[in-house]
Design a protein around this motif. Structure first.
Motif, PDB file in Angstrom:
ATOM      1  N   ALA A 147     -43.147 -15.156 -36.503  1.00 13.42           N
ATOM      2  CA  ALA A 147     -43.448 -14.295 -35.346  1.00 13.42           C
ATOM      3  C   ALA A 147     -44.876 -14.514 -34.861  1.00 13.42           C
ATOM      4  O   ALA A 147     -45.802 -14.648 -35.666  1.00 13.42           O
ATOM      5  CB  ALA A 147     -43.246 -12.829 -35.718  1.00 13.42           C
ATOM      6  N   ASP A 151     -44.644 -12.269 -28.825  1.00 11.68           N
ATOM      7  CA  ASP A 151     -43.180 -12.371 -28.940  1.00 11.68           C
ATOM      8  C   ASP A 151     -42.535 -11.003 -28.744  1.00 11.68           C
ATOM      9  O   ASP A 151     -43.111  -9.969 -29.105  1.00 11.68           O
ATOM     10  CB  ASP A 151     -42.778 -12.897 -30.329  1.00 11.68           C
ATOM     11  N   TRP A 152     -41.317 -11.008 -28.219  1.00  8.16           N
ATOM     12  CA  TRP A 152     -40.553  -9.775 -28.045  1.00  8.16           C
ATOM     13  C   TRP A 152     -39.732  -9.490 -29.291  1.00  8.16           C
ATOM     14  O   TRP A 152     -39.245 -10.424 -29.944  1.00  8.16           O
ATOM     15  CB  TRP A 152     -39.659  -9.870 -26.805  1.00  8.16           C
ATOM     16  N   LEU A 153     -39.604  -8.195 -29.581  1.00  7.22           N
ATOM     17  CA  LEU A 153     -38.919  -7.758 -30.799  1.00  7.22           C
ATOM     18  C   LEU A 153     -37.525  -7.251 -30.430  1.00  7.22           C
ATOM     19  O   LEU A 153     -37.399  -6.365 -29.573  1.00  7.22           O
ATOM     20  CB  LEU A 153     -39.743  -6.631 -31.431  1.00  7.22           C
ATOM     21  N   CYS A 222     -43.729  -8.579 -40.378  1.00  8.58           N
ATOM     22  CA  CYS A 222     -45.113  -8.665 -39.887  1.00  8.58           C
ATOM     23  C   CYS A 222     -46.047  -9.218 -40.962  1.00  8.58           C
ATOM     24  O   CYS A 222     -46.909 -10.051 -40.682  1.00  8.58           O
ATOM     25  CB  CYS A 222     -45.601  -7.290 -39.425  1.00  8.58           C
ATOM     26  N   ALA A 229     -47.004  -5.071 -34.774  1.00 13.95           N
ATOM     27  CA  ALA A 229     -45.961  -4.859 -33.771  1.00 13.95           C
ATOM     28  C   ALA A 229     -46.060  -3.450 -33.207  1.00 13.95           C
ATOM     29  O   ALA A 229     -46.522  -2.533 -33.889  1.00 13.95           O
ATOM     30  CB  ALA A 229     -44.579  -5.079 -34.387  1.00 13.95           C
ATOM     31  N   THR A 267     -37.574 -11.953 -33.493  1.00 15.28           N
ATOM     32  CA  THR A 267     -38.587 -12.079 -32.441  1.00 15.28           C
ATOM     33  C   THR A 267     -38.293 -13.316 -31.603  1.00 15.28           C
ATOM     34  O   THR A 267     -37.777 -14.320 -32.106  1.00 15.28           O
ATOM     35  CB  THR A 267     -39.994 -12.208 -33.049  1.00 15.28           C
ATOM     36  N   CYS A 289     -34.114  -5.089 -26.777  1.00 11.89           N
ATOM     37  CA  CYS A 289     -35.547  -5.341 -26.965  1.00 11.89           C
ATOM     38  C   CYS A 289     -36.201  -4.001 -27.312  1.00 11.89           C
ATOM     39  O   CYS A 289     -36.102  -3.051 -26.535  1.00 11.89           O
ATOM     40  CB  CYS A 289     -36.154  -5.930 -25.691  1.00 11.89           C
ATOM     41  N   GLN A 292     -42.772  -5.231 -29.084  1.00 14.12           N
ATOM     42  CA  GLN A 292     -43.460  -6.519 -28.961  1.00 14.12           C
ATOM     43  C   GLN A 292     -44.400  -6.742 -30.145  1.00 14.12           C
ATOM     44  O   GLN A 292     -44.982  -5.792 -30.687  1.00 14.12           O
ATOM     45  CB  GLN A 292     -44.240  -6.534 -27.640  1.00 14.12           C
ATOM     46  N   ILE A 293     -44.534  -8.000 -30.487  1.00 11.95           N
ATOM     47  CA  ILE A 293     -45.451  -8.393 -31.573  1.00 11.95           C
ATOM     48  C   ILE A 293     -46.871  -8.449 -31.001  1.00 11.95           C
ATOM     49  O   ILE A 293     -47.079  -8.846 -29.857  1.00 11.95           O
ATOM     50  CB  ILE A 293     -45.035  -9.774 -32.131  1.00 11.95           C
TER      51      ILE A 293
END
Lengths: 320, 320
Positions: A147, A151-153, A222, A229, A267, A289, A292-293
């Protein structure tokens, strides 16, 4: 000799016969012919009666769940499962129990074309250890450690339903009668996201399966990726049953902290967002979604676009 | 989180780092790069406290034995071990216990260049399940099913010492004090015949490892090969301690029925006899011819060239 008869009787009845199994159950080892130019992935998980499932759980559900939790780990690597080894420790030989248990094991094996290649049957307190294996094309597996900030989670499916079932079983929450079977099935018969895992493999930068709860497993991801995040609590995917049964705050708390969801948390970079969402819609798996990271190395949460402490939404109340 | 700390603390300290392990402990699965053009062999064995070892067994011995019984299965296929997955269920987190246990696990791993690639730590009654994997050159593994009428029957090492140790522990046999440590080590620290297994692979027609006792395991081999066998009781390899401690008849009974030897029992055709014996003398492993395979589909025994019933030599007395 009883052990051998047992294994033969219940565990050689499977219908899956893979070409890469030279021979399976019945010798000192199984002999396998791994596909060339692939990575092999291996995971082991144990379920102990009274710890990972209530003693009164149906044998079919125990068999299903023991396989599901392992296939969920295979899914989180983006891999295709192939073989299972099953070690089962039983207080006594109960044929009816074993028949139902083996049905639970084989249902998922048949669905995903996974062959039981061996195992061990021993006497003792009820516990099941499964080692599952699978394949990915060489050097194209997912991991927890990829990640990147920005990046989107994403998560698959809905969150917290298994935890809601446990709350119902332990009498902490009352559910409308028409919901009980559906929600108990989410706890007893989790569906590992095997096909979704293979679909996101091309797009995701990291992935983990949700077994310990969203916040705990996001913490693992993480930590492995050396990032932080933010989770948007308004975005958490909740089932209609969850929305109908709990106050919004309590539902969010369960979605954050409840274990046993076996959804995938992953991610995706900005560039891969659309490609992933299109691919997943073809795979008929819902994805959401949820945040976000970032580079903070901590996990934060927001509600109505405002920062909110996880403790405020009752995380500590539901977590152990 | 304790589980993760545990795994990290004790089980990532290993010194073995294999090239075919892309990554090991720490993600949802281990990722491996199997050697091309080889068969993979896989085995799973569980040890339950109070069933497979006395509760008071030292943690180092438990760790050693859990690995040894699995490597012994790999050896019986003529394979070279490569990877282990370890599932351990513990009543509570005892760091001193875990440290000693992990030492027992790693001693054998280091000796055979086997890497621990993952596992699971759960709370419950003490039990250990290991899944071990290994390789053989493609289509050149041993199995239980290749014995032919006329083949010679061999075992490695001595028979019955582990059973003698158990007799001493349970007070059924008294041993001279200078023998106790040596014989207890045969029970607690069995040496799997990993190198011998690879050596006989070229010569043997079938093989099995001795875990249930000679007669029981010979029965499995004969059943799988659809043959019978005659065992020459005068030829059974007995240690000096065994000869010194028991009457000949009782020693033979233990050698026939005692479990936990983890020696290899294998068959060799007349043509391969000399080649195998020469190869084994170079491998510094003692082997003894103890009989011959026949077409009878039953197991017979002879003493002084005369048929003798297994019951007469006390088999039933010692077996459960």
């Amino acid at each position: 000799m009883k052990e051998f008869e047992l294994i033969k009787h219940f565990f050689t009845k499977q219908t899956v016969k893979r070409k890469d199994v030279v021979f399976g159950i019945g010798d000192d080892c199984a002999v396998l012919a791994p596909i060339e130019n692939q990575n092999l992935v291996v995971t082991t998980d144990t379920l102990v009666a009274g710890v990972h499932f209530p003693f009164e759980t149906s044998p079919r559900a125990i068999g299903h769940k023991a396989v599901a939790v392992n296939l969920s780990d295979i899914a989180a690597m983006g891999a295709k499962p192939s073989w299972l080894s099953l070690a089962i420790t039983l207080p006594d030989i109960d044929e009816a129990w074993l028949l139902e248990f083996s049905q639970g094991v084989f249902e998922l094996c048949e669905f995903y074309n996974v062959e039981l290649i061996g195992g061990d049957t021993t006497q003792g307190p009820l516990s099941i250890t499964i080692t599952a294996q699978g394949f990915t094309p060489k050097d194209t597996y997912l991991s927890r450690s990829g990640a990147k900030s920005g990046d989107w989670l994403y998560v698959t499916g809905d969150l917290g339903d298994a935890a809601l079932a446990l709350q119902q079983i332990t009498g902490k929450v009352e559910l409308q009668p028409q919901y009980i079977d559906t929600i108990r099935n989410k706890l007893d018969y989790p569906r590992p996201r095997v096909l979704a895992g293979q679909t996101i493999r091309e797009y995701a930068s990291s992935a983990i399966d949700l077994s310990d709860g969203l916040i705990a497993d996001l913490g693992h991801l993480c930590q492995a990726s050396n990032v932080g995040a933010n989770v948007v609590l308004d975005a958490l995917p909740l089932s209609n049953i969850m929305r109908d049964s709990l106050l919004a705050e309590d539902a969010i708390a369960l979605a954050l902290s409840g274990g046993d969801d076996y959804e995938l948390l992953f991610t995706v970079s900005e560039d891969n967002k659309v490609g992933m969402e299109t691919a997943m819609s073809h795979a008929a798996t819902s994805v959401t979604c949820i945040g976000q990271i970032n580079a903070s190395q901590t996990i934060s949460t927001t509600l109505n676009n405002k920062p909110i402490s996880i403790k405020t939404v009752g995380f500590e109340h539901f977590s152990e």
